[in-house]
Structures are given as structure tokens and as C-alpha cells.
Motif scaffolding. Structure first.
Motif, PDB file in Angstrom:
ATOM      1  N   GLY A   1      -9.160  11.275  44.289  1.00  0.00           N
ATOM      2  CA  GLY A   1     -10.589  11.292  44.024  1.00  0.00           C
ATOM      3  C   GLY A   1     -11.357  10.122  44.608  1.00  0.00           C
ATOM      4  N   LYS A   2     -12.263   9.577  43.785  1.00  0.00           N
ATOM      5  CA  LYS A   2     -13.154   8.506  44.233  1.00  0.00           C
ATOM      6  C   LYS A   2     -12.395   7.245  44.622  1.00  0.00           C
ATOM      7  N   LYS A   3     -11.308   6.980  43.917  1.00  0.00           N
ATOM      8  CA  LYS A   3     -10.528   5.787  44.237  1.00  0.00           C
ATOM      9  C   LYS A   3      -9.932   5.898  45.640  1.00  0.00           C
ATOM     10  N   ARG A   4      -9.490   7.082  46.003  1.00  0.00           N
ATOM     11  CA  ARG A   4      -8.916   7.299  47.333  1.00  0.00           C
ATOM     12  C   ARG A   4      -9.976   7.100  48.417  1.00  0.00           C
ATOM     13  N   VAL A   5     -11.186   7.596  48.182  1.00  0.00           N
ATOM     14  CA  VAL A   5     -12.279   7.426  49.139  1.00  0.00           C
ATOM     15  C   VAL A   5     -12.594   5.940  49.317  1.00  0.00           C
ATOM     16  N   LYS A   6     -12.641   5.209  48.219  1.00  0.00           N
ATOM     17  CA  LYS A   6     -12.918   3.766  48.266  1.00  0.00           C
ATOM     18  C   LYS A   6     -11.815   3.027  49.041  1.00  0.00           C
ATOM     19  N   LEU A   7     -10.565   3.413  48.822  1.00  0.00           N
ATOM     20  CA  LEU A   7      -9.456   2.801  49.552  1.00  0.00           C
ATOM     21  C   LEU A   7      -9.583   3.046  51.051  1.00  0.00           C
ATOM     22  N   TRP A   8      -9.961   4.266  51.437  1.00  0.00           N
ATOM     23  CA  TRP A   8     -10.125   4.562  52.861  1.00  0.00           C
ATOM     24  C   TRP A   8     -11.263   3.745  53.458  1.00  0.00           C
ATOM     25  N   ASP A   9     -12.326   3.508  52.683  1.00  0.00           N
ATOM     26  CA  ASP A   9     -13.420   2.652  53.153  1.00  0.00           C
ATOM     27  C   ASP A   9     -12.901   1.248  53.439  1.00  0.00           C
ATOM     28  N   ASN A  10     -12.108   0.719  52.515  1.00  0.00           N
ATOM     29  CA  ASN A  10     -11.548  -0.625  52.689  1.00  0.00           C
ATOM     30  C   ASN A  10     -10.589  -0.685  53.880  1.00  0.00           C
ATOM     31  N   VAL A  11      -9.804   0.355  54.051  1.00  0.00           N
ATOM     32  CA  VAL A  11      -8.863   0.414  55.168  1.00  0.00           C
ATOM     33  C   VAL A  11      -9.627   0.423  56.488  1.00  0.00           C
ATOM     34  N   ALA A  12     -10.671   1.221  56.575  1.00  0.00           N
ATOM     35  CA  ALA A  12     -11.461   1.309  57.806  1.00  0.00           C
ATOM     36  C   ALA A  12     -12.074  -0.043  58.153  1.00  0.00           C
ATOM     37  N   THR A  13     -12.579  -0.747  57.162  1.00  0.00           N
ATOM     38  CA  THR A  13     -13.160  -2.067  57.387  1.00  0.00           C
ATOM     39  C   THR A  13     -12.111  -3.046  57.908  1.00  0.00           C
ATOM     40  N   ALA A  14     -10.936  -3.038  57.304  1.00  0.00           N
ATOM     41  CA  ALA A  14      -9.864  -3.938  57.730  1.00  0.00           C
ATOM     42  C   ALA A  14      -9.417  -3.613  59.152  1.00  0.00           C
ATOM     43  N   LEU A  15      -9.317  -2.336  59.483  1.00  0.00           N
ATOM     44  CA  LEU A  15      -8.904  -1.943  60.832  1.00  0.00           C
ATOM     45  C   LEU A  15      -9.942  -2.371  61.868  1.00  0.00           C
ATOM     46  N   GLU A  16     -11.215  -2.280  61.511  1.00  0.00           N
ATOM     47  CA  GLU A  16     -12.271  -2.744  62.415  1.00  0.00           C
ATOM     48  C   GLU A  16     -12.117  -4.235  62.690  1.00  0.00           C
ATOM     49  N   LYS A  17     -11.850  -5.002  61.645  1.00  0.00           N
ATOM     50  CA  LYS A  17     -11.683  -6.443  61.795  1.00  0.00           C
ATOM     51  C   LYS A  17     -10.472  -6.785  62.652  1.00  0.00           C
TER      52      LYS A  17
ATOM     53  N   GLU B   1      -7.442 -18.469  61.380  1.00  0.00           N
ATOM     54  CA  GLU B   1      -6.245 -18.351  62.209  1.00  0.00           C
ATOM     55  C   GLU B   1      -5.260 -17.350  61.625  1.00  0.00           C
ATOM     56  N   ASN B   2      -5.224 -17.235  60.312  1.00  0.00           N
ATOM     57  CA  ASN B   2      -4.261 -16.361  59.638  1.00  0.00           C
ATOM     58  C   ASN B   2      -4.888 -15.079  59.105  1.00  0.00           C
ATOM     59  N   LEU B   3      -6.125 -14.804  59.487  1.00  0.00           N
ATOM     60  CA  LEU B   3      -6.826 -13.630  58.973  1.00  0.00           C
ATOM     61  C   LEU B   3      -6.109 -12.334  59.337  1.00  0.00           C
ATOM     62  N   ASP B   4      -5.623 -12.225  60.572  1.00  0.00           N
ATOM     63  CA  ASP B   4      -4.918 -11.004  60.984  1.00  0.00           C
ATOM     64  C   ASP B   4      -3.697 -10.743  60.106  1.00  0.00           C
ATOM     65  N   THR B   5      -2.932 -11.786  59.832  1.00  0.00           N
ATOM     66  CA  THR B   5      -1.737 -11.643  59.003  1.00  0.00           C
ATOM     67  C   THR B   5      -2.105 -11.181  57.598  1.00  0.00           C
ATOM     68  N   ALA B   6      -3.152 -11.770  57.046  1.00  0.00           N
ATOM     69  CA  ALA B   6      -3.590 -11.395  55.698  1.00  0.00           C
ATOM     70  C   ALA B   6      -4.081  -9.954  55.670  1.00  0.00           C
ATOM     71  N   LEU B   7      -4.835  -9.555  56.688  1.00  0.00           N
ATOM     72  CA  LEU B   7      -5.332  -8.178  56.740  1.00  0.00           C
ATOM     73  C   LEU B   7      -4.192  -7.175  56.867  1.00  0.00           C
ATOM     74  N   LEU B   8      -3.197  -7.498  57.681  1.00  0.00           N
ATOM     75  CA  LEU B   8      -2.053  -6.603  57.830  1.00  0.00           C
ATOM     76  C   LEU B   8      -1.285  -6.465  56.519  1.00  0.00           C
ATOM     77  N   GLN B   9      -1.146  -7.562  55.804  1.00  0.00           N
ATOM     78  CA  GLN B   9      -0.453  -7.515  54.517  1.00  0.00           C
ATOM     79  C   GLN B   9      -1.221  -6.645  53.523  1.00  0.00           C
ATOM     80  N   ARG B  10      -2.542  -6.813  53.484  1.00  0.00           N
ATOM     81  CA  ARG B  10      -3.351  -5.996  52.577  1.00  0.00           C
ATOM     82  C   ARG B  10      -3.307  -4.525  52.959  1.00  0.00           C
ATOM     83  N   LEU B  11      -3.269  -4.244  54.260  1.00  0.00           N
ATOM     84  CA  LEU B  11      -3.168  -2.846  54.691  1.00  0.00           C
ATOM     85  C   LEU B  11      -1.858  -2.222  54.226  1.00  0.00           C
TER      86      LEU B  11
END
Length: 87
Positions: free
Chosen positions: A40-56, A18-28
Motif C-alpha cells: 500500500g502507501k508504505k510501499r509507494v513511499k519506499l519507492w519514492d525514497n529509493v528513486a531519490t537515492a538512485l538520483e543522488k 566523501e562517504n555519501l555514496d556508501t551510505a546511500l548504497l547501504q540504505r538502498l
């Protein structure tokens, strides 16, 4: 081996989803700050995580791709503001 959840465990799982959207928005929001500082690589990894959260969160793939390809944390912050406005 399937295990049955107790009522207490079921309520915990239910509240989580029920609160997943709120948690995802906070993490974003936290990731926007991280993207400003990352390289560098850390930025690419962050964008991967962001894309996954936005999909959810149900953001259209075309919008995710546009923000990701821009590699601009400001565009992500704008999108995050739009998503927060929906709540």
C-alpha cells in the motif's frame, strides 16, 4: 545569517560527502528488504525514497523509471548489485 564552520566542523562535513555514496548504497540495501514486506502507501513511499537515492547516486532517470514501474524489489536488488560492483 551565515555562520563560519570551524576546521573540525568542515572536516566532518567533508567526510560526510566523501562517504555519501556508501551510505546511500547501504540504505538502498535496507530498502530492498523493506520493499519485499511493504504494501500500500508504505510501499509507494519506499519507492519514492529509493528513486531519490538512485538520483543522488547518478543512476540514469530512464533506469530509475524502469525499476520503479516494475514495482519489483528483485530488479532493485539487481541494480544495487551493479552499483556495488562499481565501487
Amino acid at each position: 545569517m551565515a555562520q563560519q564552520l570551524t576546521r573540525h566542523q568542515q572536516s566532518i562535513v567533508k567526510r560526510y560527502y566523501e562517504n555519501l555514496d556508501t551510505a546511500l548504497l547501504q540504505r538502498l540495501g535496507e530498502k530492498v528488504t523493506d520493499l519485499y514486506l511493504a504494501e500500500g502507501k508504505k510501499r509507494v513511499k519506499l519507492w519514492d525514497n529509493v528513486a531519490t537515492a538512485l538520483e543522488k547516486l547518478g543512476v540514469p532517470q530512464s533506469r530509475i523509471d524502469r525499476v520503479r514501474e516494475s514495482d519489483d524489489a528483485r530488479q532493485l536488488a539487481t541494480l544495487l548489485q551493479e552499483l556495488l560492483g562499481k565501487d
